[in-house]
Design a protein around this motif. Structure first.
Motif, short mmCIF file in Angstrom:
data_model
loop_
_atom_site.label_atom_id
_atom_site.label_comp_id
_atom_site.label_asym_id
_atom_site.label_seq_id
_atom_site.Cartn_x
_atom_site.Cartn_y
_atom_site.Cartn_z
N GLU A 57 5.94 -21.00 -29.26
CA GLU A 57 5.94 -19.56 -29.46
C GLU A 57 4.66 -18.93 -28.94
N ILE A 58 3.52 -19.58 -29.23
CA ILE A 58 2.24 -19.07 -28.74
C ILE A 58 2.18 -19.12 -27.22
N ILE A 59 2.71 -20.20 -26.65
CA ILE A 59 2.73 -20.32 -25.19
C ILE A 59 3.52 -19.16 -24.58
N GLN A 60 4.68 -18.86 -25.17
CA GLN A 60 5.49 -17.77 -24.65
C GLN A 60 4.77 -16.43 -24.79
N ARG A 61 4.20 -16.17 -25.96
CA ARG A 61 3.56 -14.88 -26.20
C ARG A 61 2.37 -14.65 -25.25
N GLN A 62 1.52 -15.66 -25.12
CA GLN A 62 0.35 -15.49 -24.27
C GLN A 62 0.73 -15.35 -22.81
N THR A 63 1.70 -16.13 -22.37
CA THR A 63 2.11 -16.07 -20.96
C THR A 63 2.78 -14.74 -20.65
N GLN A 94 9.02 -6.62 -8.36
CA GLN A 94 8.65 -5.90 -9.57
C GLN A 94 9.86 -5.65 -10.46
N ALA A 95 10.97 -5.31 -9.83
CA ALA A 95 12.19 -5.05 -10.59
C ALA A 95 12.68 -6.32 -11.29
N ALA A 96 12.59 -7.45 -10.57
CA ALA A 96 13.04 -8.72 -11.15
C ALA A 96 12.13 -9.12 -12.32
N ILE A 97 10.82 -8.93 -12.15
CA ILE A 97 9.87 -9.29 -13.20
C ILE A 97 10.03 -8.36 -14.40
N ARG A 98 10.27 -7.09 -14.14
CA ARG A 98 10.52 -6.14 -15.23
C ARG A 98 11.74 -6.57 -16.04
N ASP A 99 12.77 -6.99 -15.36
CA ASP A 99 13.99 -7.44 -16.04
C ASP A 99 13.70 -8.66 -16.92
N ILE A 100 12.89 -9.58 -16.40
CA ILE A 100 12.54 -10.78 -17.17
C ILE A 100 11.74 -10.40 -18.41
N LEU A 101 10.76 -9.52 -18.26
CA LEU A 101 9.94 -9.09 -19.39
C LEU A 101 10.78 -8.44 -20.48
N GLU A 102 11.65 -7.56 -20.09
CA GLU A 102 12.46 -6.85 -21.08
C GLU A 102 13.47 -7.77 -21.75
N ILE A 139 9.06 -11.75 -29.13
CA ILE A 139 9.98 -12.64 -28.43
C ILE A 139 11.39 -12.32 -28.91
N ALA A 140 12.30 -12.07 -27.99
CA ALA A 140 13.68 -11.77 -28.37
C ALA A 140 14.28 -12.95 -29.13
N LYS A 141 15.11 -12.65 -30.11
CA LYS A 141 15.67 -13.70 -30.98
C LYS A 141 16.50 -14.72 -30.21
N ASN A 142 17.21 -14.27 -29.20
CA ASN A 142 18.09 -15.19 -28.47
C ASN A 142 17.42 -15.75 -27.21
N TYR A 143 16.09 -15.60 -27.13
CA TYR A 143 15.37 -16.06 -25.93
C TYR A 143 14.73 -17.42 -26.22
N SER A 144 15.30 -18.48 -25.67
CA SER A 144 14.83 -19.84 -25.94
C SER A 144 13.66 -20.21 -25.03
N PHE A 145 13.01 -21.29 -25.39
CA PHE A 145 11.89 -21.76 -24.56
C PHE A 145 12.40 -22.25 -23.21
N GLN A 146 13.60 -22.81 -23.19
CA GLN A 146 14.19 -23.25 -21.92
C GLN A 146 14.44 -22.06 -21.00
N SER A 147 14.89 -20.95 -21.56
CA SER A 147 15.08 -19.73 -20.77
C SER A 147 13.74 -19.23 -20.24
N GLN A 149 11.09 -21.07 -19.55
CA GLN A 149 10.65 -21.94 -18.46
C GLN A 149 11.37 -21.61 -17.16
N LYS A 150 12.66 -21.33 -17.24
CA LYS A 150 13.43 -20.99 -16.04
C LYS A 150 12.95 -19.66 -15.45
N ASP A 151 12.66 -18.70 -16.31
CA ASP A 151 12.19 -17.40 -15.83
C ASP A 151 10.81 -17.50 -15.19
N MET A 152 9.94 -18.29 -15.77
CA MET A 152 8.61 -18.46 -15.18
C MET A 152 8.69 -19.14 -13.82
N ALA A 153 9.63 -20.07 -13.69
CA ALA A 153 9.83 -20.73 -12.39
C ALA A 153 10.31 -19.73 -11.34
#
Length: 403
Positions: A57-63, A94-102, A139-147, A149-153
């Motif tokens: 959770e901390i990894i996700q929040r800080q990243t 920017q649009a793709a990254i905005r979508d990932i953030l939201e 962190i969104a409730k349905n947003y897993s750590f696997q998701s 990792q895929k988004d960061m990639a």
């Protein structure tokens, strides 16, 4: 007798003493006369420092916090070869990254930007308060750590390699504030498990391998080119002594003359580790300290000297110096962002921290493989240089080319 002669010739050379003075000056500037102040944590303080964390959770929040900052700035930091390269994204990026953030946070960018006002700066005005960062990014409730990792990639693919969103970066550089219990446990680990000497030794080795990844090449090149400078190549070629014995003696003499000052220079932090241990009613361990020194630094010395022998023998010039300087810079830059527990197959494993035994235990097997690899590579290069020099003595090879 031959080893004694080779030791004497190198010991009397100006190059050798310039290298030794450079090593001594470098270590004194880095370590100083007061190597480190190890203090027992006291209860009731507000700051106990930071420690690496594997909390997902901390990894996700800080990243995601870092991603939000760089998104707002429209500038993404990457370090493809250790140097900072700022990437300016396209509108589609920017649009793709905005979508990932939201999607990751479940909030709009406008809502997320309120996090910026909750960032706290320390007294030095440099370190962002990690607690505020962790609390500020949802962190969104349905947003897993696997998701995640895929988004960061996906983000790294868009902005380039070596970014803050590379898996190796966010997994190893996420930190959290320590509380009193954690700081006390780390302190006790230094006293009991590391016996202080082990913790001091790892820090010393970090600085030692940095300098030893470069300076041995100057001595090695001088040793190999000694006959050429003295115009005694024809005399050496007609001697009955075997090539392996001649080169082996020079190789061993170079290793010993580099290792001796390292042992002497490291005596300062070694003795200090014993003193600090006694201060807290524990016993330091000089033997443990020098086990680290030998196991950590000797493979680097052997590797640099072996590679230098090979390249200098092959090209009969100072090409090895140019090669080693370039290789040293590359090795240093690769580890530039991770200086605690960075190993891989790098010539200079980094551990720029006193303590953190849990990290050391995690990388120990990797470190052993690394040290064996470079020690073996140095020996292999030395043996190949013997073969090449023997062919030169027999007139079958001239400056690396078959006649």
């Amino acid at each position: 007798m031959l080893l004694k002669k080779e030791l004497g010739l190198t010991f009397k050379s100006l190059t050798y003493w310039l290298v030794i003075l450079f090593i001594g000056a470098f270590l004194f500037m880095q370590l100083g006369s007061d190597f480190v102040s190890l203090k027992q944590p006291e209860p009731g303080r507000n700051d106990y420092g930071f420690t690496r964390t594997t909390n997902k959770e901390i990894i996700q929040r800080q990243t995601l916090h870092t991603l939000l900052q760089q998104y707002n700035n429209k500038r993404y930091n990457t370090y493809p070869f250790g140097f900072l390269k700022v990437v300016k994204p396209s509108k589609s990026d920017q649009a793709a990254i905005r979508d990932i953030l939201e999607r990751a946070t479940g909030q709009s960018i406008d809502e997320l930007n309120q996090v910026q006002s909750r960032d706290k700066i320390t007294e030095e005005g440099q370190q962002i308060n990690q607690t505020a960062m962790n609390e500020g990014v949802p962190i969104a409730k349905n947003y897993s750590f696997q998701s995640f990792q895929k988004d960061m990639a996906k983000i790294e693919k868009r902005i380039g390699k070596g970014s803050d969103f590379a898996e190796d970066t966010y997994l190893h550089q996420t930190i959290k504030e320590m509380n009193y219990e954690e700081a006390k446990a780390r302190f006790q680990s230094i006293l009991t498990e590391d016996r202080v000497s082990g913790a001091f030794a790892r820090m010393s080795c970090d600085y030692l391998v940095i300098i030893l990844g470069l300076v041995p090449v100057f001595i090695a090149a001088t040793v190999v080119l000694r006959d050429k400078r003295a115009q005694s190549q024809l005399v050496i070629s007609t001697k009955r002594i075997s090539t392996f014995k001649l080169y082996g003696t020079r190789f061993l003499a170079t290793i010993l003359l580099l290792l001796l000052p390292i042992i002497l220079f490291s005596l300062m932090p070694a003795v200090q580790s014993v003193y600090v241990a006694q201060k807290y009613q524990h016993t330091g361990d000089l033997l443990l300290f020098y086990q680290y020194i030998l196991g950590w630094t000797l493979p680097t010395i052997v590797a640099v000297v072996g590679i230098s022998f090979l390249i200098t023998t092959l090209f009969n010039g100072l090409v090895s110096v140019i090669f080693q300087v370039g290789f040293w810079l590359l090795s240093l830059m690769v580890n530039g962002r991770q200086v605690v527990g960075s190993v891989g197959l790098n010539l200079m494993p980094r551990f720029n921290n006193v303590g953190s035994r849990e990290i050391f235990e995690h990388i120990f097997s990797e470190l052993v493989i690394n040290r064996i690899f470079w020690f073996a590579l140095g020996l292999i290069c030395f043996f190949i240089s013997c073969v090449i020099f023997d062919l030169k003595r027999k007139g079958k090879v001239l400056y690396g080319n078959l006649r």
